[in-house]
Scaffold this motif. Sequence first.
Motif, PDB file in Angstrom:
ATOM      1  N   UNK A  79      55.609  -4.255  10.475  1.00  0.00           N
ATOM      2  CA  UNK A  79      56.652  -3.259  10.293  1.00  0.00           C
ATOM      3  C   UNK A  79      56.354  -2.442   9.039  1.00  0.00           C
ATOM      4  N   UNK A  80      56.997  -1.257   8.953  1.00  0.00           N
ATOM      5  CA  UNK A  80      56.727  -0.357   7.842  1.00  0.00           C
ATOM      6  C   UNK A  80      58.014   0.332   7.409  1.00  0.00           C
ATOM      7  N   UNK A  81      57.987   0.903   6.208  1.00  0.00           N
ATOM      8  CA  UNK A  81      59.121   1.677   5.718  1.00  0.00           C
ATOM      9  C   UNK A  81      60.394   0.863   5.640  1.00  0.00           C
ATOM     10  N   UNK A  82      61.507   1.481   6.023  1.00  0.00           N
ATOM     11  CA  UNK A  82      62.815   0.831   5.967  1.00  0.00           C
ATOM     12  C   UNK A  82      62.869  -0.407   6.850  1.00  0.00           C
ATOM     13  N   UNK A  83      62.180  -0.368   7.985  1.00  0.00           N
ATOM     14  CA  UNK A  83      62.175  -1.509   8.901  1.00  0.00           C
ATOM     15  C   UNK A  83      61.577  -2.735   8.228  1.00  0.00           C
ATOM     16  N   UNK A  84      60.606  -2.517   7.334  1.00  0.00           N
ATOM     17  CA  UNK A  84      59.956  -3.618   6.651  1.00  0.00           C
ATOM     18  C   UNK A  84      60.897  -4.276   5.646  1.00  0.00           C
ATOM     19  N   UNK A  85      61.863  -3.527   5.146  1.00  0.00           N
ATOM     20  CA  UNK A  85      62.828  -4.062   4.193  1.00  0.00           C
ATOM     21  C   UNK A  85      63.811  -4.994   4.894  1.00  0.00           C
ATOM     22  N   UNK A  86      64.297  -4.580   6.070  1.00  0.00           N
ATOM     23  CA  UNK A  86      65.349  -5.325   6.753  1.00  0.00           C
ATOM     24  C   UNK A  86      64.827  -6.419   7.676  1.00  0.00           C
ATOM     25  N   UNK A  87      63.643  -6.240   8.252  1.00  0.00           N
ATOM     26  CA  UNK A  87      63.112  -7.252   9.166  1.00  0.00           C
ATOM     27  C   UNK A  87      61.594  -7.182   9.127  1.00  0.00           C
ATOM     28  N   UNK A  88      61.002  -7.958   8.257  1.00  0.00           N
ATOM     29  CA  UNK A  88      59.551  -7.889   8.030  1.00  0.00           C
ATOM     30  C   UNK A  88      58.794  -8.615   9.134  1.00  0.00           C
ATOM     31  N   UNK A  89      57.795  -7.934   9.683  1.00  0.00           N
ATOM     32  CA  UNK A  89      56.920  -8.514  10.703  1.00  0.00           C
ATOM     33  C   UNK A  89      55.476  -8.426  10.231  1.00  0.00           C
ATOM     34  N   UNK A  90      54.759  -9.533  10.313  1.00  0.00           N
ATOM     35  CA  UNK A  90      53.336  -9.574  10.005  1.00  0.00           C
ATOM     36  C   UNK A  90      52.666 -10.438  11.082  1.00  0.00           C
ATOM     37  N   UNK A  91      52.034  -9.791  12.036  1.00  0.00           N
ATOM     38  CA  UNK A  91      51.415 -10.515  13.144  1.00  0.00           C
ATOM     39  C   UNK A  91      49.914 -10.264  13.185  1.00  0.00           C
ATOM     40  N   UNK A  92      49.159 -11.310  13.443  1.00  0.00           N
ATOM     41  CA  UNK A  92      47.705 -11.174  13.635  1.00  0.00           C
ATOM     42  C   UNK A  92      47.298 -11.927  14.888  1.00  0.00           C
ATOM     43  N   UNK A  93      46.503 -11.249  15.730  1.00  0.00           N
ATOM     44  CA  UNK A  93      45.968 -11.824  16.957  1.00  0.00           C
ATOM     45  C   UNK A  93      44.448 -11.688  16.905  1.00  0.00           C
ATOM     46  N   UNK A  94      43.739 -12.775  17.202  1.00  0.00           N
ATOM     47  CA  UNK A  94      42.279 -12.733  17.188  1.00  0.00           C
ATOM     48  C   UNK A  94      41.730 -13.325  18.479  1.00  0.00           C
ATOM     49  N   UNK A  95      40.626 -12.748  18.938  1.00  0.00           N
ATOM     50  CA  UNK A  95      40.013 -13.219  20.168  1.00  0.00           C
ATOM     51  C   UNK A  95      38.492 -13.173  20.038  1.00  0.00           C
ATOM     52  N   UNK A  96      37.845 -14.192  20.561  1.00  0.00           N
ATOM     53  CA  UNK A  96      36.385 -14.238  20.637  1.00  0.00           C
ATOM     54  C   UNK A  96      36.005 -14.121  22.106  1.00  0.00           C
ATOM     55  N   UNK A  97      35.235 -13.090  22.447  1.00  0.00           N
ATOM     56  CA  UNK A  97      34.930 -12.826  23.853  1.00  0.00           C
ATOM     57  C   UNK A  97      33.428 -12.769  24.090  1.00  0.00           C
ATOM     58  N   UNK A  98      33.024 -13.198  25.258  1.00  0.00           N
ATOM     59  CA  UNK A  98      31.619 -13.170  25.654  1.00  0.00           C
ATOM     60  C   UNK A  98      31.124 -11.725  25.719  1.00  0.00           C
ATOM     61  N   UNK A  99      29.953 -11.452  25.169  1.00  0.00           N
ATOM     62  CA  UNK A  99      29.455 -10.082  25.123  1.00  0.00           C
ATOM     63  C   UNK A  99      29.065  -9.550  26.496  1.00  0.00           C
TER      64      UNK A  99
END
Length: 265
Positions: A79-99
């Motif tokens: 989240x960013x700006x005002x939204x980050x003040x009231x409800x903070x979101x920090x999500x990370x998704x990672x994937x390892x895939x066959x080339x």
Amino acid sequence: MRKSLVIILSVVACALFAFRMAIPLPDRIDETAFKSGEVLNYRMKYGIFTAAEAHLRVEDSEVKFDGKPAYHIIADGATAGTFDVFYKVRNRYESYIDKASLTPYLYTENRHEGSWHHADKVTFNHGDDKITGTTGTYPFSGKVFDFPSAYYFARNIDVTKLHQGDTFDMRYFLDNGIQSLSITFIGREKVKTALGRFNCLKFNPTIIPGRIFRKDSKLYLWVTDDANRIPVKAHVEVVVGSLTMELTSAANLKYPLKTADSKND
């Protein structure tokens, strides 16, 4: 309202990152639409206000799986700006895939949404058709992806024979289960974004009306009609107003990202 907006962000993010079509899928991708080093950045706005930002990048994995080289995909959302003040979101998704096949070997997620936290580590055994996560093992059939790998696989599917009104099924593993979403191809059109106008393929993922979405709410997704197949815009109507996600920058693309020729508008 804060929690509702986070749910909306997740719906649009799924459409953006996990878009995949249930048509005959190739077992091997000889020429990918992306390359290692590609970076894509997005911004989501609620009306005129910036609500969240998302960043995707693909790298060569330092780890091999079954002795095979892999890509490492990282997707971050916050989240960013005002939204980050009231409800903070920090999500990370990672994937390892066959080339070669672009199917996933390993998927991890680390999600912080307000006071709620969820982490998962998921392995895909395509030989035994089993997905193993933190909470258990899940059988599957056919091709099932995680949320980042589905996005990159989808960009390599031949869509030249799509017809207006064609409907497809999206299948990916998220939140301790295999999710499904219906997507309809609307057609081809030029769309205006923060980076200019692009020739795009337009899709309509199905959403469920309720407390967040109106009965007639629509979610639309625009993907560049070129060799890159990059989602450049998503728009969803909500009970009050609408949310729009747009591509804000792209670096190290395999093919040039060209805006629509203004003379042909």
